[in-house]
Design an enzyme around this catalytic site. Structure first.
Site, short mmCIF file in Angstrom:
data_model
loop_
_atom_site.label_atom_id
_atom_site.label_comp_id
_atom_site.label_asym_id
_atom_site.label_seq_id
_atom_site.Cartn_x
_atom_site.Cartn_y
_atom_site.Cartn_z
CD GLU A 221 -2.80 -1.03 0.65
OE1 GLU A 221 -3.26 -0.09 -0.26
OE2 GLU A 221 -3.86 -1.87 0.27
CB THR A 222 1.82 4.05 -1.65
OG1 THR A 222 2.78 3.37 -2.72
CG2 THR A 222 1.66 5.56 -1.73
#
Length: 267
Positions: free
Chosen positions: A46-47
């Site tokens: 995830e970002t």
């Protein structure tokens, strides 16, 4: 454009454990295609992207992208985002994030780590065509689904969870799911053991998944007959967290460790 970049190991007490997430602070939203490409470049599960919020309901707006697409809720990257904000401003005790699909999420200081509040997502019994076959597990006790895209397979022994070797190509074909494989913990283990597979979002196995525990917590508190338990996500990196059901909210506790700080240079 220069974007501040922080990589955090969430649900971890030391570096190289838990689940890594990138946290990136923006002054205003970029177009979705650019956010996707940044997440692909980071190549983490995830970002998280943060933009200061205008209203009083929350401090920041928050969105999450995998290398494949945007997701509607991510626990570990929310915890990581809270860690970044609270580390940079030591006068704060808590931070609130406005999200597009999961409402307002809060991260607060809690001892040496943090507590995070997520909406509970109670799954309902349902057949999951292709999922159990792609996981290749025996001893299935129950299969359940939550309409936000979570598929839960409960087995009779934590050893089956640990030994699972899915066919990821077939699992991706079975549906656009976050697939959670879980069992009660054995002697000397956490109360609940799980693993999480997300090949439909370009992540074969997620190391430690906060959002999955928003699904597991209402299920296992009922089965265990108490409102809290200790959970282990038995990935290669691994992670432990405490889970508590508080009405319609799930409270997760865990630590975070900053491992990288820098600047992302956007052309």
């Amino acid at each position: 454009m220069r974007i501040p970049f922080t990589q955090v190991d969430a649900f971890a007490d030391a570096a190289f454990g838990g689940n890594p997430a990138a946290v990136m602070m923006l002054s205003a939203w970029l177009v979705d295609a650019t956010l996707r490409r940044i997440a692909q470049e980071n190549n983490l599960s995830e970002t998280a992207f943060l933009v200061p919020a205008d209203g009083g309901e929350a401090d920041f707006e928050l969105r999450w992208f995998t290398p494949g697409d945007e997701v509607e809720m991510c626990g570990h990257a929310t915890l990581a985002s809270g860690h970044v904000v609270l580390t940079s401003d030591t006068t704060r005790e808590r931070v609130r994030f406005a999200t597009r699909h999961a409402g307002v999420l809060e991260v607060a200081r809690d001892g040496l780590g943090y507590s995070m509040s997520l909406p509970e997502r109670t799954p309902s019994p349902e057949t999951l065509p292709g999922v159990v076959e792609a996981l290749g597990v025996d001893g299935v006790v129950e299969t359940l689904r939550h309409p936000a895209g979570y598929a839960v397979v409960v087995v009779d022994d934590a050893a089956r969870v640990r030994a699972c070797t899915p066919d990821f190509a077939e699992l991706a074909k079975a549906g656009r799911y976050v697939v959670i494989l879980t069992a009660r913990g054995g002697a000397g283990e956490a109360d609940v053991v799980s693993r999480v597979f997300v090949p439909a979002f370009a992540i074969d196995e997620d190391p430690v998944t906060g959002a999955a525990h928003a699904v597991l917590t209402p299920y296992w508190t009922e089965k265990l007959g108490r409102d809290s338990f200790v959970a282990e996500q038995a990935s290669a990196r691994g992670g432990r967290l405490t889970c508590r059901l508080d009405g319609e909210r799930v409270i997760l506790n865990g630590g975070c460790v900053t491992v990288i700080e820098g600047t992302f240079l956007l052309p």
